[in-house]
Design a protein around this motif. Structure first.
Motif: not given
Length: 299
Positions: A37-50
């Motif tokens: 899985y890779t985030p679709s936003s170039e600004e984000v390298t990791q996705v954060r789930v709370l």
């Protein structure tokens, strides 16, 4: 005239209300989906789930269970408290490692203090929203009577997209759904409203399903044949004010020493479910960023 056939009683097999493939191949496929899985936003390298839920709902256990699947053995990564005490007092972010501790996935599961019946018995609404907005630094220790402020040590004054929470997963104990207090129910509704105002998608994980269904306790693949679990999911949906399609049952590893394919598939399916809503968040929040870049490049 008799043809000599004897009547046979066919056992009543309950119908599946969600279709899942309980196989090694499905587990491998889900692991590859999460790992790649890779985030679709170039600004984000990791996705954060709370992860948010009452004390003892299974937040930390879920993190450890997902980590165990990729580690190839049952391990406790996030410290777990009892059903009545909260071990987690601070904001902790756990990057899920790839298979056998290879390249880390892009998934970060964030754990924090459990929710209580009121503002002074658990994580406050103000602090939760501060975490979601990206203001709270890693390792911040929460205290109900000391809200997160701009004066808080290492406070992130201008959080970027990578600092923010991209999806919220509520964690609910299936064996306690009917006994949650009115105060906690009110807290859930208030949280849902404020988090939705921030444009953050929310899902719910229904833990401890093995405690309410003996058949599922023996065989996790029975989870989507269980009427009691189906009914409990409906109660959870009513509690949270969300459709049952947002809710997935999970069984965390607790006393087990070895991994189980069916348990892994259920856990990984929950992660895949979360990532679908993370994707939706980026779809809704990235276009403006992309259009502004395109416009600037044309100047």
């Amino acid at each position: 005239m008799s043809f000599g056939f004897s009547a046979q009683i066919v056992p009543d097999i309950p119908p599946l209300w969600r279709n899942v493939q309980w196989t090694e191949e499905r587990r491998t496929s889900l692991m590859e989906t999460v790992s790649s899985y890779t985030p679709s936003s170039e600004e984000v390298t990791q996705v954060r789930v709370l992860l948010l839920g009452p004390v003892g709902s299974g937040k930390s256990s879920f993190i450890s269970s997902v980590h165990s699947v990729f580690n190839g053995r049952v391990t406790i990564r996030a410290m777990v408290g009892s059903s009545s005490t909260c071990f987690t007092k601070k904001l902790q972010s756990f990057t899920i490692c790839g298979q056998k501790r290879e390249v880390p996935t892009r998934l970060v599961l964030c754990d924090a203090m459990g929710l209580g019946d009121g503002e002074m018995t658990g994580l406050t609404l103000h602090d939760i929203l501060s975490v979601i907005k990206g203001h709270v630094p890693e390792g911040h220790k929460f205290c109900p009577d000391q809200a997160v402020r701009s004066e808080t040590g290492n406070y992130v004054k201008w959080p970027s997209l990578k600092d923010k929470i991209h999806c919220v997963a509520f964690v609910l104990d299936a064996s306690k759904i009917a006994t949650y207090s009115k105060g906690l129910r009110a807290s859930f509704q208030q949280l849902r409203e404020h988090i939705s105002d921030l444009g953050i998608h929310q899902v719910a994980l229904l833990t401890h399903v093995d405690k309410i269904c003996p058949n599922t306790a023996k065989d996790v693949s029975m989870v989507y044949k269980s009427q009691v679990i189906k009914e409990t999911m409906s109660k959870a949906a009513d509690l949270m004010g969300m459709a049952t399609s947002y809710i997935v049952p999970v069984k965390n590893y607790s006393s087990e020493l070895d991994l189980n394919v069916n348990t892994d598939v259920l856990l990984l399916s929950a992660v895949e479910h979360i990532l679908q809503y993370v994707d939706l968040y980026f779809q809704e929040n990235t276009p403006q960023e992309t259009e502004s870049k395109k416009a600037s490049s044309e100047l």
